[in-house]
Design a protein around this motif. Structure first.
Motif, short mmCIF file in Angstrom:
data_model
loop_
_atom_site.label_atom_id
_atom_site.label_comp_id
_atom_site.label_asym_id
_atom_site.label_seq_id
_atom_site.Cartn_x
_atom_site.Cartn_y
_atom_site.Cartn_z
N LEU A 431 -6.77 15.29 7.92
CA LEU A 431 -6.25 14.79 6.65
C LEU A 431 -4.99 13.95 6.86
CD1 LEU A 431 -6.71 17.89 4.31
CD2 LEU A 431 -7.99 15.74 4.25
N ALA A 432 -4.89 12.87 6.11
CA ALA A 432 -3.76 11.95 6.27
C ALA A 432 -2.44 12.62 5.95
CB ALA A 432 -3.97 10.71 5.39
N ASN A 433 -2.41 13.53 4.96
CA ASN A 433 -1.14 14.15 4.56
C ASN A 433 -0.80 15.39 5.37
OD1 ASN A 433 -3.04 15.92 3.58
ND2 ASN A 433 -2.21 16.04 1.50
N LYS A 434 -1.52 15.65 6.44
CA LYS A 434 -1.23 16.81 7.29
C LYS A 434 -0.61 16.38 8.62
CE LYS A 434 -2.80 20.36 4.87
NZ LYS A 434 -2.99 19.68 3.59
N THR A 435 0.26 15.39 8.57
CA THR A 435 0.96 14.97 9.79
C THR A 435 1.72 16.13 10.41
OG1 THR A 435 1.22 12.79 8.80
CG2 THR A 435 2.55 13.26 10.74
N TRP A 436 2.29 17.00 9.56
CA TRP A 436 3.05 18.14 10.07
C TRP A 436 2.19 19.03 10.96
CZ3 TRP A 436 1.36 23.05 9.27
CH2 TRP A 436 0.42 23.24 8.26
N TYR A 437 0.90 19.17 10.61
CA TYR A 437 0.00 20.03 11.39
C TYR A 437 -0.24 19.42 12.77
CZ TYR A 437 -4.17 22.94 12.30
OH TYR A 437 -5.08 23.82 12.83
N ARG A 438 -0.49 18.14 12.82
CA ARG A 438 -0.71 17.47 14.11
C ARG A 438 0.58 17.46 14.94
NH1 ARG A 438 -3.66 14.55 10.27
NH2 ARG A 438 -2.01 13.02 9.89
N ASP A 439 1.72 17.25 14.28
CA ASP A 439 2.99 17.25 15.01
C ASP A 439 3.30 18.62 15.60
OD1 ASP A 439 3.41 14.58 14.53
OD2 ASP A 439 4.75 14.89 12.82
N TRP A 440 2.88 19.67 14.89
CA TRP A 440 3.09 21.02 15.42
C TRP A 440 2.36 21.20 16.74
CZ3 TRP A 440 -0.50 25.25 15.66
CH2 TRP A 440 0.09 26.46 16.01
N GLU A 453 -1.76 8.84 15.73
CA GLU A 453 -2.19 8.75 14.34
C GLU A 453 -3.27 7.69 14.13
OE1 GLU A 453 -1.21 10.82 11.63
OE2 GLU A 453 -0.70 11.92 13.46
N ASP A 454 -3.25 6.64 14.93
CA ASP A 454 -4.30 5.61 14.79
C ASP A 454 -5.67 6.19 15.12
OD1 ASP A 454 -2.49 3.70 13.99
OD2 ASP A 454 -2.17 2.93 16.03
N VAL A 455 -5.73 7.01 16.15
CA VAL A 455 -7.01 7.63 16.52
C VAL A 455 -7.46 8.59 15.42
CG1 VAL A 455 -8.16 9.14 18.18
CG2 VAL A 455 -6.57 7.39 18.99
N SER A 458 -8.99 6.82 12.62
CA SER A 458 -10.33 6.28 12.92
C SER A 458 -11.43 7.32 12.80
CB SER A 458 -10.34 5.70 14.34
OG SER A 458 -10.32 6.76 15.30
N ARG A 459 -11.03 8.59 12.62
CA ARG A 459 -11.96 9.71 12.45
C ARG A 459 -12.76 10.01 13.72
NH1 ARG A 459 -14.38 9.00 6.27
NH2 ARG A 459 -12.34 8.88 5.23
N ARG A 460 -12.28 9.55 14.86
CA ARG A 460 -12.94 9.87 16.13
C ARG A 460 -12.06 10.76 16.99
NH1 ARG A 460 -13.90 7.03 19.85
NH2 ARG A 460 -15.94 7.83 20.48
N TRP A 461 -11.14 11.49 16.33
CA TRP A 461 -10.15 12.22 17.11
C TRP A 461 -10.77 13.38 17.89
CZ3 TRP A 461 -9.49 17.36 16.05
CH2 TRP A 461 -9.94 17.82 14.81
N GLN A 462 -11.85 14.03 17.37
CA GLN A 462 -12.48 15.10 18.12
C GLN A 462 -13.11 14.58 19.41
OE1 GLN A 462 -14.51 16.69 14.35
NE2 GLN A 462 -14.52 18.47 15.69
N GLN A 463 -13.83 13.46 19.32
CA GLN A 463 -14.40 12.86 20.52
C GLN A 463 -13.31 12.43 21.48
OE1 GLN A 463 -15.44 12.12 17.37
NE2 GLN A 463 -17.33 13.29 17.53
N TRP A 464 -12.22 11.90 20.93
CA TRP A 464 -11.11 11.46 21.77
C TRP A 464 -10.53 12.65 22.53
CZ3 TRP A 464 -6.09 12.25 22.98
CH2 TRP A 464 -5.40 11.21 23.58
N LEU A 465 -10.33 13.77 21.85
CA LEU A 465 -9.80 14.96 22.52
C LEU A 465 -10.69 15.40 23.66
CD1 LEU A 465 -8.46 17.43 19.78
CD2 LEU A 465 -7.23 16.64 21.80
N ILE A 466 -11.98 15.43 23.42
CA ILE A 466 -12.93 15.88 24.45
C ILE A 466 -12.93 14.93 25.65
CG2 ILE A 466 -15.37 16.30 24.93
CD1 ILE A 466 -15.59 17.14 21.95
N GLU A 467 -12.93 13.64 25.37
CA GLU A 467 -13.00 12.65 26.45
C GLU A 467 -11.73 12.63 27.28
OE1 GLU A 467 -13.70 9.02 24.43
OE2 GLU A 467 -15.60 9.67 23.55
N ASN A 468 -10.58 12.87 26.66
CA ASN A 468 -9.30 12.73 27.36
C ASN A 468 -8.73 14.04 27.88
OD1 ASN A 468 -8.14 9.73 26.95
ND2 ASN A 468 -9.34 10.31 25.13
N ASN A 469 -9.47 15.14 27.72
CA ASN A 469 -9.04 16.43 28.26
C ASN A 469 -10.20 17.06 29.03
OD1 ASN A 469 -6.19 17.15 26.96
ND2 ASN A 469 -7.43 16.19 25.35
#
Length: 615
Positions: A431-440, A453-455, A458-469
């Motif tokens: 969610l866009a208004n949950k920056t605090w959650y991601r920052d935590w 935040e750009d990723v 783009s709504r591809r953040w789950q795939q990004w996490l898997i690919e980069n970890n």
């Protein structure tokens, strides 16, 4: 002192409080339940900040029992902040009934009917903020009624105190401000408006409001694993949080008629048909004898009714308990009036028969409050199985509160030592208004490479996490229930392991996931009712359940391995047609106590494993 304990009024009050307290204490789960409870206990245990409106009074009070080295944090908080306040509210309701002219027996019976009603009893055995809210509301009404009777200004101050304390626990107490102010003013507005009294009222309000300073304090002092919802360090974030603005999407007028009808049906189902008729009779009686208090009850009831009618959240029935309290008070006065009008002195045996019927009904309400208790272990059993199956370093994607809160509790209360295991709520993270959650996550867990935040946008953040970890094991929870081919399984979040390696780098899930469960047979089906993590040798027989995607027709091998890696092989098993479930059974009797696992091996599929303990 001996005379005090021998007093019949005192004995009845004690019975009205102790009976529900003992009953609820026996029903509270040592293991945590679904709902907001795991998150609220986690916040209290770690001195963090729970979901809006923050509930600072509840959180600070709950911190003490959550740290006691007995039973479990969840049980301790549920007993002290849910069961005990609910039982005390029953005692307060007894006093309210007596001061409204209701005889002892009817006051006691109606207080017990209220406390064992379905919604009230349900909330009394879980960790929720509504029990403390109900206690504050009932005490405010009691002291207001006494002020209207005696015009002692000290009692008016106590009424204001409990309204203000209620505001620091649950903001719907604000719906009581206007009724209480009106009740005070119509009693003796000259005394209320004296400068000294106004100053005292404002001082009480300011002192109670200071409790909300806990929220920015805990956000600024946030260290380690403590979650601070909305990170209310600035006034803007603080106001956004305490006013619950993120839940404004649930406000609307499109379902007013339906919501009002739901309330009426819920109330009659919780207590008895005709309760509103009795409440109307009580209102008519109070109009002649206690009209000032009736004004308070009517304004308060209408305020709460309008609030719940314009709120479309799925757990709206938990907001009904205050209105139930008001309706029961009115019904008590109505029943008292009806009995006086209908029964003569020679017909008192009929009154006794009515009371006996009420006691039988109270017993039925108590039984009803206990029948669904077996489902309440699902939250911890589900999350215990999942966390046992996960191999660290690991991340599990959860969605909806029913998954996320149990996994938060497991990670941050039960298993703080698993520092490289994280549950991520996918809805909140995206969610866009949950920056605090991601920052935590970014600030506290540097062993993970986090998307910017750009990723996320783009709504591809789950795939990004898997690919980069690549060194992290990823899992995902699913939600659903199945009733296929005469079989039923409550599935509140069993998990699939994420499989890497497709050319498009998208995460895939196994075609099967499994879990262990107790079961019952009924009619032509099998009912998997308790997906547990622990089983008792000599008593239990368990099923290893496999749920399949896309309804494939497959052969599978079920294998059970004991604590010494001894193997019990189940013959190859053809999955029945037109079903997405299958299972095999293991007799626990005479099995070796310890840690066990069940594997399902299907050609062309990665082996799925679930763990359980035999005691």
């Amino acid at each position: 002192m001996k005379e005090f304990w021998k007093d019949r009024e005192t004995q009845i009050k004690l019975a009205v409080v102790l009976l529900p307290l003992i009953w609820f204490a026996s029903l509270i789960r040592v293991k945590f339940t679904y709902g907001d409870g795991p998150e609220l206990v986690m916040a209290a245990y770690l001195l963090g900040g729970p979901h809006p409106s923050g509930y600072p009074l509840f959180t600070m009070l709950a911190h003490i029992p959550s740290k006691l080295p007995i039973i479990s944090p969840f049980y301790n908080v549920a007993f002290m902040l849910s069961a005990l306040p609910t039982a005390l509210t029953a005692g307060v309701m007894y006093n309210l009934g007596r001061e409204l002219g209701v005889r002892q027996a009817f006051s006691a019976v109606l207080s017990l009917v209220w406390v064992f009603g379905a919604t009230v009893a349900y909330l009394a055995t879980r960790v929720e903020v509504y029990a403390l809210h109900g206690l504050c509301v009932s005490l405010a009404l009691l002291w207001l009624l006494r002020y209207q009777t005696t015009k002692d200004i000290k009692q008016a101050r106590l009424a204001v105190l409990f309204v203000c304390l209620g505001l620091t626990n649950h903001l719907t107490t604000a719906l009581l401000i206007i009724p209480v102010v009106v009740g005070l003013m119509v009693t003796d507005y000259k005394a209320i408006l004296k400068p000294k009294n106004v100053a005292i009222f404002l001082g009480i309000a300011a002192a109670c409001a200071s409790v909300y300073l806990y929220l920015p304090w805990q956000a600024m002092a946030n260290e380690g694993d403590r979650i601070s919802w909305n990170d209310p360090q600035t006034f803007e974030r603080f106001w956004f949080h305490v006013t619950g603005q993120e839940y404004s999407i649930f406000r609307g007028t499109s379902k007013i008629a339906k919501n009002m009808n739901d309330f009426v049906r819920n109330t009659e189902n919780a207590y008895f048909p005709g309760i509103f008729v009795m409440a109307v009779l009580g209102a008519i009686e109070m109009a002649f004898k206690r009209w000032r208090f009736l004004v308070v009850l009517v304004i308060g009831f209408v305020s709460y009714l309008v609030y719940v009618a314009t709120y479309t959240i799925n757990d709206i029935s938990t907001y009904y308990t205050t209105m139930h309290l008001l309706v029961i008070l009115g019904a008590g006065v109505g029943i008292e009036w009806l009995v006086k009008q209908r029964f003569t002195e020679k017909q008192q045996y009929m009154v006794h028969g009515l009371l006996l019927g009420c006691l039988v009904w109270i017993g039925a309400l108590m039984w009803r409050s206990s029948v669904n208790q077996w489902r309440e272990a699902l939250a911890e059993d589900m999350s215990s199985q999942v966390i046992a199956d996960m191999q660290d370093p690991s991340i599990i994607f959860t969605s909806v509160d029913g998954h996320s809160f149990p996994m938060w509790y497991q990670r941050f209360v039960n298993h703080p030592e698993r520092e490289q295991m994280l549950p991520i709520d996918t809805v909140m993270f995206g969610l866009a208004n949950k920056t605090w959650y991601r920052d935590w996550f970014r600030d506290h867990f540097d062993w993970v490479k986090w998307p910017d935040e750009d990723v996320v946008a783009s709504r591809r953040w789950q795939q990004w996490l898997i690919e980069n970890n690549p060194d992290i094991n990823f899992y995902v929870m699913l939600n659903g229930s199945y009733n296929v081919g005469g079989s039923f399984a409550v599935n509140r979040g069993w998990h699939f392991e994420v499989v890497r390696g497709r050319p498009d780098a998208r995460a895939q899930r196994h075609g099967v996931h499994i879990y262990s469960a107790r079961f019952k047979r009924f009619r032509s089906g099998t009912y998997f009712y308790d997906s547990s993590y622990e089983y008792e040798g000599g008593k239990d027989k368990i099923a290893c359940v496999a749920e399949w995607r896309n309804n494939p027709q497959m052969n599978g091998t079920w294998k059970f391995f004991g604590p010494n890696n001894e193997e019990v092989v189940i013959p190859n098993h053809a999955l029945p047609p037109k079903t997405d479930m299958s299972w095999e059974f293991l007799e626990i009797d005479q099995q070796t106590p310890g840690e066990w696992r069940c594997e399902v091996i299907v050609p062309g599929q990665p082996t799925m494993v679930t763990h359980f303990t035999v005691k």
